[in-house]
Design an enzyme around this catalytic site. Structure first.
Site, PDB file in Angstrom:
ATOM      1  N   TYR A   1       3.558  18.660  11.238  1.00 44.83           N
ATOM      2  CA  TYR A   1       4.595  17.681  11.600  1.00 44.83           C
ATOM      3  C   TYR A   1       5.979  18.322  11.679  1.00 44.83           C
ATOM      4  CZ  TYR A   1       0.966  14.919   9.204  1.00 44.83           C
ATOM      5  OH  TYR A   1      -0.218  14.395   8.755  1.00 44.83           O
TER       6      TYR A   1
ATOM      7  N   GLY B   1       2.009   4.927  -0.636  1.00 42.66           N
ATOM      8  CA  GLY B   1       1.378   6.192  -1.004  1.00 42.66           C
ATOM      9  C   GLY B   1       2.469   7.196  -1.336  1.00 42.66           C
ATOM     10  N   ARG B   2       3.137   7.658  -0.279  1.00 43.08           N
ATOM     11  CA  ARG B   2       4.163   8.691  -0.416  1.00 43.08           C
ATOM     12  C   ARG B   2       5.242   8.310  -1.431  1.00 43.08           C
ATOM     13  NH1 ARG B   2       5.279  12.082   3.969  1.00 43.08           N
ATOM     14  NH2 ARG B   2       4.385  10.484   5.314  1.00 43.08           N
TER      15      ARG B   2
ATOM     16  N   ARG C   1       1.840  20.230   5.888  1.00 42.15           N
ATOM     17  CA  ARG C   1       2.825  19.323   6.515  1.00 42.15           C
ATOM     18  C   ARG C   1       3.844  20.046   7.406  1.00 42.15           C
ATOM     19  NH1 ARG C   1       5.993  16.306   4.367  1.00 42.15           N
ATOM     20  NH2 ARG C   1       5.555  14.532   5.720  1.00 42.15           N
TER      21      ARG C   1
ATOM     22  N   CYS D   1      -3.842  33.643   8.885  1.00 44.35           N
ATOM     23  CA  CYS D   1      -3.723  34.300  10.195  1.00 44.35           C
ATOM     24  C   CYS D   1      -3.472  33.307  11.314  1.00 44.35           C
ATOM     25  CB  CYS D   1      -4.986  35.113  10.462  1.00 44.35           C
ATOM     26  SG  CYS D   1      -5.074  36.483   9.328  1.00 44.35           S
ATOM     27  N   GLU D   2      -2.329  32.693  11.281  1.00 42.46           N
ATOM     28  CA  GLU D   2      -1.900  31.729  12.306  1.00 42.46           C
ATOM     29  C   GLU D   2      -0.378  31.787  12.343  1.00 42.46           C
ATOM     30  OE1 GLU D   2      -3.656  28.988  13.887  1.00 42.46           O
ATOM     31  OE2 GLU D   2      -5.551  29.052  12.786  1.00 42.46           O
TER      32      GLU D   2
ATOM     33  N   GLU E   1       0.825  -1.215   0.000  1.00 39.72           N
ATOM     34  CA  GLU E   1       0.000   0.000   0.000  1.00 39.72           C
ATOM     35  C   GLU E   1       0.858   1.264   0.000  1.00 39.72           C
ATOM     36  OE1 GLU E   1      -2.476  -0.266   3.475  1.00 39.72           O
ATOM     37  OE2 GLU E   1      -3.623  -1.946   2.694  1.00 39.72           O
TER      38      GLU E   1
ATOM     39  N   TYR F   1       0.312  14.013   0.219  1.00 42.64           N
ATOM     40  CA  TYR F   1      -0.229  14.714   1.386  1.00 42.64           C
ATOM     41  C   TYR F   1      -0.070  16.231   1.245  1.00 42.64           C
ATOM     42  CZ  TYR F   1       0.141   9.908   2.944  1.00 42.64           C
ATOM     43  OH  TYR F   1       0.053   8.535   3.007  1.00 42.64           O
TER      44      TYR F   1
HETATM   45  N1  LLP Z   1      -1.919   2.113   4.325  1.00 42.06           N
HETATM   46  C1  LLP Z   1      -2.522   2.613   5.417  1.00 42.06           C
HETATM   47  C2  LLP Z   1      -3.466   1.776   6.162  1.00 42.06           C
HETATM   48  C3  LLP Z   1      -2.236   3.931   5.845  1.00 42.06           C
HETATM   49  O1  LLP Z   1      -2.836   4.415   6.923  1.00 42.06           O
HETATM   50  C4  LLP Z   1      -1.321   4.721   5.098  1.00 42.06           C
HETATM   51  C5  LLP Z   1      -1.018   6.082   5.506  1.00 42.06           C
HETATM   52  C6  LLP Z   1      -0.734   4.147   3.953  1.00 42.06           C
HETATM   53  C7  LLP Z   1      -1.049   2.847   3.596  1.00 42.06           C
HETATM   54  C8  LLP Z   1       0.221   4.904   3.079  1.00 42.06           C
HETATM   55  O2  LLP Z   1       1.380   5.238   3.756  1.00 42.06           O
HETATM   56  P1  LLP Z   1       2.618   5.919   2.978  1.00 42.06           P
HETATM   57  O3  LLP Z   1       3.155   4.888   2.015  1.00 42.06           O
HETATM   58  O4  LLP Z   1       2.118   7.111   2.267  1.00 42.06           O
HETATM   59  O5  LLP Z   1       3.566   6.242   4.046  1.00 42.06           O
HETATM   60  N2  LLP Z   1      -0.261  13.007   6.380  1.00 42.06           N
HETATM   61  C9  LLP Z   1       0.991  12.381   6.783  1.00 42.06           C
HETATM   62  C10 LLP Z   1       1.026  10.925   6.419  1.00 42.06           C
HETATM   63  C11 LLP Z   1      -0.121  10.116   7.007  1.00 42.06           C
HETATM   64  C12 LLP Z   1      -0.137   8.682   6.565  1.00 42.06           C
HETATM   65  C13 LLP Z   1      -1.394   7.999   6.974  1.00 42.06           C
HETATM   66  N3  LLP Z   1      -1.508   6.647   6.553  1.00 42.06           N
HETATM   67  C14 LLP Z   1       2.141  13.164   6.175  1.00 42.06           C
HETATM   68  O6  LLP Z   1       1.887  14.148   5.476  1.00 42.06           O
HETATM   69  O7  LLP Z   1       3.301  12.845   6.409  1.00 42.06           O
END
Ligand code: LLP
Length: 417
Positions: free
Chosen positions: A316, A275-276, A312, A342-343, A273, A371
């Site tokens: 974070y 994403g990033r 981000r 305004c923060e 899975e 993200y």
């Molecule tokens: N699978 C599940 C169940 C997840 O909760 C997530 C991310 C992923 C896959 C994908 O993870 P990745 O490969 O993208 O690391 N907003 C935060 C990141 C939050 C990730 C939440 N879950 C940021 O901007 O760093």
């Protein structure tokens, strides 16, 4: 590797000068590179080679329909966390039987949508949710394919806000309780156990935590097999980090080797899975330097993108490299890069040297594909930015900039006013 490079001091996305796109479409602006997105998918796919695997791109990182369609055309599945993401995925042409559905708070309507669509599996996060899915499947005359999300209590060694696999986190079922939960799931008449799932966190920059989680889940799979509960899928979640600053995250190859080694003697389909790692470095945000405010203790480099566009850094303390779109001669400027919101948390960078720039110049905020837009909002009534995809020497808008009318769409003045 990505396709945002300088040629004669001008930043290009593939073969298009970034400044040309900004001149056409204004700022703030997100630009994604088609070649980089393709490359990242291929790197993952190749890394897992002959091992049975499904790449379920994690929609939450970037849900733009054009990006989802690209991935659908390349054959990916999808990891979704809401009915909305499921809807977007199906609309983009991702086959339902390649969609895994995670999240601790699935509602009845969302469960029904997933059951009626025929998804690959629910990644179930609690005993209570298991009962709810079973009840809905029964009501609809279906059998729900389920995996239980195990919380392996592994420290992903990442920012605490994006760490998800420890006891103190709300995610998954504690590993001590999971065998009981599997037994219960096995006995329910409208669920079918198909897999095991974990996701320990995000922006993980070493393989150790993944291997630790894999080992623990592998012994669970063996135990379940011994009990007559078959497991077809091992969903290893996402979480592979990318390079924002000086991190050196493992390449997909190294990550794949580490994972595949643990399951070498275990016939199973691996579900990934990411994403990033798929979209992060495939996108940038472009903003215009509006004013230089020389404060009492530091410079404020005020730009036209704020925390509503890229949150981000604010939540974070995340680092995004910021560089001039067109490099010029002169002394580099150092200061806080801040937006118009305004923060006091509205910053893109703190005490950062960003090269020789003057008000009016364009700045590129790098690695903003994941993200970035997905977490953007209309806070301070700011229309959300435009998104563009570049392929070779062509670029097209993939999401129009919002306008003021969009801001009030859906609002209703009640009759008693
Ligand atoms: N699978 C599940 C169940 C997840 O909760 C997530 C991310 C992923 C896959 C994908 O993870 P990745 O490969 O993208 O690391 N907003 C935060 C990141 C939050 C990730 C939440 N879950 C940021 O901007 O760093």
């Amino acid at each position: 590797m990505h396709h945002f490079q300088y040629q004669n001091n001008a930043l290009y996305c593939e073969d298009v000068p970034v400044a040309d796109i900004a001149a056409n479409l204004g700022t703030p602006l997100f630009i994604y590179s088609h070649a980089t997105l393709t490359r990242h998918f291929q790197a993952f796919d190749k890394a897992f080679g002959d091992v049975d695997h499904i790449i379920c791109y994690s929609a939450k990182a970037n849900t733009n329909g054009a990006i989802l369609k690209m991935f659908a055309d390349m054959g990916t599945g999808l990891d979704v966390v809401s009915g909305g993401e499921l809807h977007r995925g199906l609309k983009a042409g991702i086959p339902a039987n390649k969609i895994a559905y995670a999240g601790v708070g699935k509602t009845q309507d969302e469960i029904d949508l997933a059951l009626n669509s025929g998804i690959l599996m629910f990644n179930v996060e609690s005993f209570e949710e298991l009962q709810a899915i079973n009840a809905r499947a029964k009501a609809l005359g279906k059998k729900a394919p389920i995996s239980l999300r195990v919380n392996p209590n592994v420290d992903a060694k990442t920012h605490p806000y994006i760490s998800t696999g420890m006891k103190k986190n709300k995610f998954g079922i504690a590993k001590e309780a999971v065998v009981e939960a599997y037994k219960a799931a096995h006995e329910l008449d409208s669920t079918e156990v198909v897999g095991i799932d974990f996701h320990i966190g995000s922006q993980i920059t070493q393989v150790g935590p993944f291997v630790e989680a894999m080992e623990s889940v592998k012994s669970l799979a063996a135990e379940l097999k011994g009990m007559g509960i078959g497991i077809n899928y091992l969903d290893v979640g996402g979480g592979l980090g990318i390079n924002y600053d000086d991190e050196e995250p493992p390449e997909p190859d190294e990550y794949a080797k580490a994972i595949c080694k643990v399951i070498a003697d275990f016939p199973i389909t691996v579900v990934l899975e990411p994403g990033r790692a798929m979209v992060g470095n495939a996108g940038i945000m472009v903003t215009r330097f509006l004013y230089l405010k020389e404060g009492a203790t530091k410079n404020f480099i005020i730009v036209d993108a704020g925390m509503n566009d890229l949150i981000r850094p604010s939540i974070y303390g995340a680092f995004h490299l910021i560089q001039p779109v067109n490099k010029r001669e002169g002394d580099p400027l150092t200061g806080d890069v801040v937006g118009p919101i305004c923060e006091s948390t509205d910053f893109l960078a703190k005490d950062r040297e960003i090269g020789a720039v003057v008000p009016g110049d364009l700045l590129a905020v790098m690695s903003a594909g994941a993200y970035g837009f997905a977490m953007s909002s209309n806070y301070n009534s700011r229309p959300r930015a435009c998104e563009v995809m570049v392929k070779g020497n062509a670029f097209e808008v993939i999401r129009q900039r919002e306008n003021y009318e969009d801001l009030t769409r859906g609002e209703v003045i009640p009759t008693f006013l």
